[in-house]
Enzyme design. Structure first.
Site, short mmCIF file in Angstrom:
data_model
loop_
_atom_site.label_atom_id
_atom_site.label_comp_id
_atom_site.label_asym_id
_atom_site.label_seq_id
_atom_site.Cartn_x
_atom_site.Cartn_y
_atom_site.Cartn_z
N SER A 107 0.83 -1.21 0.00
CA SER A 107 0.00 0.00 0.00
C SER A 107 0.87 1.26 0.00
CB SER A 107 -0.87 -0.01 1.26
OG SER A 107 -1.44 1.25 1.50
N HIS A 276 -13.77 -1.71 -1.11
CA HIS A 276 -12.73 -1.39 -0.13
C HIS A 276 -13.02 -2.06 1.22
CE1 HIS A 276 -9.32 1.61 -0.10
NE2 HIS A 276 -9.29 1.21 1.14
C1 GLV Z 1 -6.96 2.50 3.53
O1 GLV Z 1 -5.86 2.90 3.65
C2 GLV Z 1 -7.96 2.22 4.51
O2 GLV Z 1 -7.77 2.58 5.69
O3 GLV Z 1 -8.99 1.65 4.14
#
Ligand code: GLV
Length: 387
Positions: A107, A276
């Protein structure tokens, strides 16, 4: 060494061993957490079709994802702050992934930097990019990922602004943690974690602190996203990034057929159907529910991957049978990382592969690439009529 038989075992250990602030960070969805919950409960609605008296010998879970050979079509998803779940967390997870033979995605919001992970691994990993307002920073980080020989760029599109996770605000989430009284009381019971952290210098956002400017509190994910992430990101800017990168390009965060069509026409090597992990748009449909219509819309033009909600090999099988060519696990490996470092990530991957392999056999399949709709029993109306 505790007997670990499933991802839930790792989750329990993770909760016991990692400071509450970081366990909560991983385990949260945004706002009411409806989408977070439905990502997993929708998987449970899909059932598997049992087949008997078929040859189940010589099974294989191997395949490819975006042109890379994989031991199973399950990559480690980009997860922020891994190095706060366990000392040197990104390096540990990347090493577990390379030994196992699946991609690791680093990430932008990692603790160990791109260079650091490259120096401690032997195979190329994938890099996930968040687009910041500072174009010089974006140009530089793309070049850094190229220099580190990252073999794919995963561009996340669904987090230009942060969906609120209540627990992170209440816990005062930061990397490293600020030593308030409640944090110190919590740390007193998490000695393993504390010892690990004392033994490493990697405690800050390694890719951005010292590289990007203009953030008030550099230890806060909330500050970075609200002060630095580019709210004007559009397809024009995405094209510029694709061209600048020039290598394998994966677009993450697609949950809509129209967006999937645009992304497919964009020359991406893959798109990732994702909400997400339920951490952004609360109220969005689960990724597994959206997957079939997106595969129907663009599956012949672009490789479709999915994440959000996978906690078992059975879930992997369901996603593949619905047309995904690859899947990603986030929390499922983070539980392992928090529980036992590199060995825990390896254990998470082993658990998932064993579940996938056994479930394939019981469904009468020998090759993961042969999985299809015929392996599933899906209740009428599963996809729903949402207008
Ligand atoms: C991304 O970095 C998150 O916290 O979902």
């Amino acid at each position: 060494m505790p007997v670990i038989t499933c991802i839930d075992d790792l989750k329990r250990l993770h909760k016991r061993r990692v400071p509450k602030m970081f366990y909560d960070y991983a385990e949260s969805g945004s706002y009411t957490e409806q989408t977070f919950r439905e990502n997993t409960s929708d998987f449970a609605q899909i059932r598997l079709r049992q087949k008997v008296a078929v040859d189940m010998s010589g099974r294989s879970t191997a395949g490819t994802m975006a042109g890379h050979d994989v031991a199973m079509p399950v990559a480690l998803a980009p997860v922020g702050l891994c190095g706060m779940q366990h000392a040197d967390g990104e390096i540990k997870a990347a090493r577990a992934a390379e030994k196992f033979g699946v991609p690791f995605t680093l990430s932008t919001m990692s603790i160990c930097s791109i260079e650091d992970v490259a120096a401690h691994t032997t195979k190329p990993f994938w890099f996930q990019l968040y687009v910041m307002q500072d174009e010089d920073f974006v140009d530089a980080i793309i070049e850094r990922a190229k220099r580190a020989k990252c073999s794919a760029l995963v561009l996340t599109l669904d987090l230009q602004i942060l969906g609120q996770r209540h627990k992170d605000l209440k816990n005062g989430l930061s990397a490293p943690p600020k030593l308030t009284l409640p944090v110190m009381l919590d740390l007193a019971t998490k000695w393993r974690w504390g010892l690990g952290m004392l033994g490493t210098k990697r405690r800050f956002f390694g890719n951005i602190v010292g590289h990007a400017k203009g953030v008030g509190d550099t230890a806060s994910l909330m500050s970075w996203t609200s002060e630095q992430f580019d709210p004007k990101l559009d397809w024009g800017k995405i094209a510029r990034i694709r061209d600048q990168w020039g290598g394998k390009f994966i677009i993450k965060g697609i949950l809509d057929e129209e967006d999937a069509r645009i992304a497919a026409d964009f020359g991406a090597d893959a798109i990732i159907v994702s909400n997400h992990g339920g951490r952004q748009l609360d109220g969005a449909l689960s990724a597994i529910r959206m997957l079939p219509s997106i595969v129907r819309a663009v599956g012949d033009k672009v490789e479709v991957h999915m994440d959000s909600g996978i906690r078992s090999g059975q879930d992997v099988l369901k996603a593949l049978a619905l047309g995904a060519k690859g899947t990603y696990i986030g929390r499922s490996y983070i539980y392992g990382l928090g529980a036992m470092g590199e060995a825990g990530v390896t254990r998470a991957l082993e658990v998932i592969r064993k579940e996938l392999d056994t479930t394939m056999a019981l469904c009468g399949e020998r090759d993961v690439k042969a999985l299809g709709r015929h392996n599933l029993l899906i209740p009428e109306g599963f996809e729903g009529h949402w207008a």
